[in-house]
Scaffold this motif. Structure first.
Motif, mmCIF file in Angstrom:
data_model
loop_
_atom_site.group_PDB
_atom_site.id
_atom_site.type_symbol
_atom_site.label_atom_id
_atom_site.label_comp_id
_atom_site.label_asym_id
_atom_site.label_seq_id
_atom_site.Cartn_x
_atom_site.Cartn_y
_atom_site.Cartn_z
ATOM 1 N N ASN A 13 -6.397 1.678 -13.320
ATOM 2 C CA ASN A 13 -6.187 2.962 -12.667
ATOM 3 C C ASN A 13 -7.322 3.358 -11.737
ATOM 4 O O ASN A 13 -7.198 4.322 -10.993
ATOM 5 C CB ASN A 13 -5.982 4.055 -13.729
ATOM 6 C CG ASN A 13 -4.647 3.858 -14.443
ATOM 7 O OD1 ASN A 13 -3.763 3.203 -13.913
ATOM 8 N ND2 ASN A 13 -4.521 4.393 -15.631
ATOM 9 N N SER A 14 -8.447 2.654 -11.816
ATOM 10 C CA SER A 14 -9.579 3.015 -10.984
ATOM 11 C C SER A 14 -9.280 2.627 -9.530
ATOM 12 O O SER A 14 -9.050 1.458 -9.231
ATOM 13 C CB SER A 14 -10.822 2.296 -11.501
ATOM 14 O OG SER A 14 -11.864 2.499 -10.595
ATOM 15 N N VAL A 15 -9.256 3.629 -8.654
ATOM 16 C CA VAL A 15 -8.874 3.359 -7.261
ATOM 17 C C VAL A 15 -10.035 2.706 -6.512
ATOM 18 O O VAL A 15 -9.874 1.707 -5.815
ATOM 19 C CB VAL A 15 -8.430 4.665 -6.569
ATOM 20 C CG1 VAL A 15 -8.101 4.401 -5.109
ATOM 21 C CG2 VAL A 15 -7.230 5.262 -7.288
ATOM 22 N N ILE A 16 -11.213 3.295 -6.646
ATOM 23 C CA ILE A 16 -12.375 2.756 -5.935
ATOM 24 C C ILE A 16 -12.993 1.641 -6.773
ATOM 25 O O ILE A 16 -13.373 1.852 -7.923
ATOM 26 C CB ILE A 16 -13.414 3.871 -5.665
ATOM 27 C CG1 ILE A 16 -12.753 5.058 -4.930
ATOM 28 C CG2 ILE A 16 -14.591 3.330 -4.861
ATOM 29 C CD1 ILE A 16 -12.137 4.725 -3.584
ATOM 30 N N THR A 17 -13.086 0.461 -6.173
ATOM 31 C CA THR A 17 -13.517 -0.721 -6.929
ATOM 32 C C THR A 17 -15.049 -0.821 -6.981
ATOM 33 O O THR A 17 -15.738 -0.260 -6.119
ATOM 34 C CB THR A 17 -12.983 -2.001 -6.262
ATOM 35 O OG1 THR A 17 -13.504 -2.039 -4.927
ATOM 36 C CG2 THR A 17 -11.475 -2.007 -6.210
ATOM 37 N N PRO A 18 -15.567 -1.556 -7.971
ATOM 38 C CA PRO A 18 -17.019 -1.794 -8.025
ATOM 39 C C PRO A 18 -17.543 -2.418 -6.731
ATOM 40 O O PRO A 18 -18.645 -2.107 -6.277
ATOM 41 C CB PRO A 18 -17.175 -2.748 -9.208
ATOM 42 C CG PRO A 18 -15.990 -2.479 -10.069
ATOM 43 C CD PRO A 18 -14.866 -2.119 -9.144
ATOM 44 N N ALA A 19 -16.739 -3.303 -6.125
ATOM 45 C CA ALA A 19 -17.177 -3.960 -4.875
ATOM 46 C C ALA A 19 -17.446 -2.918 -3.787
ATOM 47 O O ALA A 19 -18.385 -3.058 -2.994
ATOM 48 C CB ALA A 19 -16.118 -4.948 -4.407
ATOM 49 N N LEU A 26 -18.008 3.751 5.537
ATOM 50 C CA LEU A 26 -17.683 4.075 4.137
ATOM 51 C C LEU A 26 -16.209 4.457 4.017
ATOM 52 O O LEU A 26 -15.538 4.095 3.045
ATOM 53 C CB LEU A 26 -18.567 5.231 3.632
ATOM 54 C CG LEU A 26 -20.078 4.955 3.579
ATOM 55 C CD1 LEU A 26 -20.825 6.195 3.066
ATOM 56 C CD2 LEU A 26 -20.390 3.760 2.692
ATOM 57 N N ALA A 27 -15.718 5.178 5.026
ATOM 58 C CA ALA A 27 -14.300 5.567 5.026
ATOM 59 C C ALA A 27 -13.411 4.327 5.023
ATOM 60 O O ALA A 27 -12.395 4.272 4.313
ATOM 61 C CB ALA A 27 -14.000 6.426 6.247
ATOM 62 N N ALA A 28 -13.803 3.318 5.810
ATOM 63 C CA ALA A 28 -13.006 2.083 5.864
ATOM 64 C C ALA A 28 -13.011 1.390 4.505
ATOM 65 O O ALA A 28 -11.983 0.839 4.075
ATOM 66 C CB ALA A 28 -13.560 1.154 6.944
ATOM 67 N N LEU A 29 -14.158 1.408 3.821
ATOM 68 C CA LEU A 29 -14.221 0.785 2.493
ATOM 69 C C LEU A 29 -13.293 1.516 1.514
ATOM 70 O O LEU A 29 -12.617 0.894 0.695
ATOM 71 C CB LEU A 29 -15.665 0.806 1.966
ATOM 72 C CG LEU A 29 -16.661 -0.077 2.722
ATOM 73 C CD1 LEU A 29 -18.074 0.121 2.163
ATOM 74 C CD2 LEU A 29 -16.269 -1.552 2.623
ATOM 75 N N VAL A 30 -13.270 2.844 1.619
ATOM 76 C CA VAL A 30 -12.363 3.630 0.766
ATOM 77 C C VAL A 30 -10.908 3.283 1.114
ATOM 78 O O VAL A 30 -10.069 3.100 0.220
ATOM 79 C CB VAL A 30 -12.622 5.149 0.941
ATOM 80 C CG1 VAL A 30 -11.569 5.970 0.194
ATOM 81 C CG2 VAL A 30 -14.013 5.522 0.445
ATOM 82 N N ALA A 31 -10.633 3.148 2.410
ATOM 83 C CA ALA A 31 -9.272 2.811 2.848
ATOM 84 C C ALA A 31 -8.843 1.469 2.261
ATOM 85 O O ALA A 31 -7.707 1.314 1.799
ATOM 86 C CB ALA A 31 -9.207 2.776 4.371
ATOM 87 N N VAL A 48 -7.785 2.149 -1.210
ATOM 88 C CA VAL A 48 -6.597 2.998 -1.304
ATOM 89 C C VAL A 48 -5.330 2.206 -0.971
ATOM 90 O O VAL A 48 -4.281 2.395 -1.574
ATOM 91 C CB VAL A 48 -6.750 4.219 -0.360
ATOM 92 C CG1 VAL A 48 -5.418 4.886 -0.091
ATOM 93 C CG2 VAL A 48 -7.720 5.230 -0.966
ATOM 94 N N TYR A 49 -5.451 1.278 -0.006
ATOM 95 C CA TYR A 49 -4.289 0.495 0.428
ATOM 96 C C TYR A 49 -4.101 -0.774 -0.400
ATOM 97 O O TYR A 49 -3.254 -1.603 -0.087
ATOM 98 C CB TYR A 49 -4.424 0.098 1.910
ATOM 99 C CG TYR A 49 -4.569 1.267 2.868
ATOM 100 C CD1 TYR A 49 -3.877 2.458 2.668
ATOM 101 C CD2 TYR A 49 -5.391 1.188 3.982
ATOM 102 C CE1 TYR A 49 -4.009 3.529 3.542
ATOM 103 C CE2 TYR A 49 -5.533 2.248 4.865
ATOM 104 C CZ TYR A 49 -4.835 3.417 4.638
ATOM 105 O OH TYR A 49 -4.974 4.469 5.502
ATOM 106 N N ARG A 50 -4.930 -0.930 -1.429
ATOM 107 C CA ARG A 50 -4.824 -2.115 -2.291
ATOM 108 C C ARG A 50 -3.593 -1.978 -3.189
ATOM 109 O O ARG A 50 -3.320 -0.882 -3.697
ATOM 110 C CB ARG A 50 -6.095 -2.212 -3.139
ATOM 111 C CG ARG A 50 -6.279 -3.481 -3.907
ATOM 112 C CD ARG A 50 -7.724 -3.553 -4.414
ATOM 113 N NE ARG A 50 -8.187 -2.276 -4.962
ATOM 114 C CZ ARG A 50 -8.096 -1.943 -6.240
ATOM 115 N NH1 ARG A 50 -7.562 -2.767 -7.111
ATOM 116 N NH2 ARG A 50 -8.538 -0.771 -6.673
#
Lengths: 278, 75
Positions: free
Chosen positions: A11-17, A266-271, A274-276
């Motif tokens: 469920n974790s959206v933002i990954t450790p990477a 940083l926004a691109a990394l979040v994207a 999110v799109y994963r």
């Protein structure tokens, strides 16, 4: 006992990477911030000064690479892939401008303002507003976009008036071509107005559109982009005002563009997260 | 067993928020002359088509496929 951990990871959206990549980018930017203060304090040798200068310039290239890589990973056949590519190309244009600026100022001893660097800086506005237009239009089937566009337009006009009252009217227009030259006048006028009409107003419009998603995660990366646009516009406005009012430029102001483009990265990394597919 | 409306809202809400998710369901229902609560599994093709049309500009196709599979499975 393993089930809750697995569920939490799933469920974790933002990954450790992403946390690690973001940490590295923020760390590199902070290092440049430190070097920038040393450069302003004249505390570096010529070699260290030149290396620090290039470090800041290449940092912009890194930000562009990160965003474009994310866009390519999403896929350019996808609508969102194109939107992120435009954000990335904007940062890439800024990075090219910075490279030209660095060569002119550091290696050729020329005053780079105005110069060939400026069209590339201006290109960031073009790519950014194109990205915002695509992003806003993409939500037009899901949420109302007319009211946000009108509100942002009105706010943009008011801010444009403020720019005129504080900067263009008292400083830039009186200087005119006599002091600035033709291109100097063009870019000195274009930057503060570009910040308002090509950065802040579109970012505000997008913010008003995606706020209708509530906590919906498709809006997350765009919120980060909006913060970046705010930092960019405030930096540009602060830089112009400090320069023209004679209040003096600072390392903090110089860091604004790095912070803004860092925020876009940083926004691109979040994207990417999110799109994963989960 | 959750209704189709509930399944769609459960699947879409994390991505587009509850309000927009509900709008997607109501829009689909309206387009086939039903209310959102009257939607059944027989309406899945129409619903999928509508969800795909609405989300394709804002999310990659892989994510949409995953969401639609989730709606069909009902989890």
């Amino acid at each position: 006992m393993a089930a809750p951990t697995t569920t939490a990871q799933k469920n974790s959206v933002i990954t450790p990477a992403t946390y690690i990549s973001a940490g590295v980018l923020i760390g590199l930017t902070a290092l440049y911030g430190f070097l920038s203060t040393q450069m302003y304090a004249d505390a570096l040798s010529d070699t260290a000064y030149a290396m620090s200068y290039w470090f800041g310039t290449l940092l912009q290239v890194l930000f562009a690479v990160v965003i474009i890589a994310v866009a390519l990973r999403i896929g350019l056949s996808q609508g969102v892939g194109k939107q992120w590519l435009l954000v990335g190309l904007g940062v890439a244009a800024f990075a090219i401008g910075d490279i030209i600026w660095t060569v002119l100022e550091l290696h050729m001893g020329l005053d780079p303002y105005p110069s060939l660097a400026d069209p590339f800086y201006v290109l960031q506005y073009v790519f950014f507003i194109a990205a915002m237009a695509l992003a806003i239009r993409s939500y037009s089937h899901l949420t109302p976009v007319r009211a946000p566009l009108i509100t942002a337009g009105v706010v943009g006009l008011i801010l444009g008036g403020v720019v005129y009252a504080l900067l263009l009217g008292p400083h830039i227009f009186p200087a005119g071509t006599a002091e600035l030259g033709f291109w100097g006048l063009v870019v000195s006028t274009l930057y503060p107005l570009g910040d308002v009409f090509f950065m802040l107003a579109p970012a505000l419009a997008l913010a008003l559109v995606i706020r209708q998603l509530g906590a919906g995660r498709l809006g997350w990366p765009w919120w980060v982009v909006i913060i970046g646009a705010l930092i960019y516009a405030l930096t540009d406005a602060g830089y112009s005002f400090a320069d023209w009012s004679g209040s003096g430029l600072t390392a903090t102001l110089e860091m604004g563009w790095a912070a803004a483009n860092l925020t876009f990265a940083l926004a691109a990394l979040v994207a990417r997260d999110v799109y994963r597919i989960r | 067993m959750a209704t189709l409306r509930e399944r769609v809202i459960t699947a879409l809400s994390p991505y587009v928020g509850a309000t927009v998710a509900d709008t997607c369901v109501r829009g689909t229902a309206l387009s086939i002359g039903k209310t959102a609560d009257e939607l059944t599994d027989a309406d899945l093709p129409a619903l999928e088509s509508n969800v795909r049309r609405l989300l394709s500009p804002v999310a990659p196709s892989g994510v949409i496929d995953d969401l639609l599979a989730q709606i069909e499975r009902g989890n």
